[in-house]
Motif scaffolding. Structure first.
Motif: not given
Length: 166
Positions: A96-102, A108-115
């Motif tokens: 479920a986490v990987l599907a949400a990440g995909a 085009g929102q993955w690059d908005r995730l940051k540490i």
């Protein structure tokens, strides 16, 4: 996005806790996230750590082998038709986490995730700034703490400014 962030934040470096550190906490997290089947905890922990590393240093992602090459996903992620559209569906918590990440990547929102850049924090957050330049999870806490620390270091060695006699 919320599920991915919650998964990334199962590691809390400030508190020194890791919800994937033992089976009970992993199962509790999965159930608390609305996911029935937690899946393999050790595998989930490895994926989480790899994702966090990639968010910390985006260049790491280029050299990593595909996750499914090192850890077969089996039926953890599958494609189903929902209302006539193909949809990624997770068979367990990690799926479920990987599907949400995909989905984030496709949108085009993955690059908005940051540490968070604060060394003592390292919390994962979603950058909502227009130019995607946010550095800290919270300006009020981590940003303020870092800026105050930098200011103290800059002014520590400075000589006091005196008014010129006139």
């Amino acid at each position: 996005m919320d599920l991915v962030l919650a998964f990334l934040n199962t590691l809390d470096t400030e508190e020194g806790t890791d919800l994937l550190g033992d089976e009970t906490r992993w199962r509790d997290w999965a159930r608390g996230s609305g996911l029935d089947e937690p899946g393999d905890r050790a595998h989930a922990r490895g994926v989480r750590d790899a994702l966090r590393a990639c968010l910390t240093d985006r260049t790491l992602a280029e050299g990593l082998p595909p996750i499914d090459g090192a850890h077969p996903l089996g039926s953890a992620v599958r494609i189903e038709l929902a209302a006539g559209l193909p949809v990624l569906v997770g068979g367990d918590a990690l799926g479920a986490v990987l599907a949400a990440g995909a989905r984030l990547a496709v949108l085009g929102q993955w690059d908005r995730l940051k540490i968070c850049a604060a060394g003592e924090c390292r919390w994962a957050f979603y950058d909502r700034s227009r130019n995607r330049s946010r550095t800290w999870c919270s300006m009020r806490v981590c940003g303020n703490r870092t800026k105050a620390r930098n200011w103290r270091q800059r002014t520590r060695g400075a000589t006091p400014v005196t008014a010129a006699a006139g």
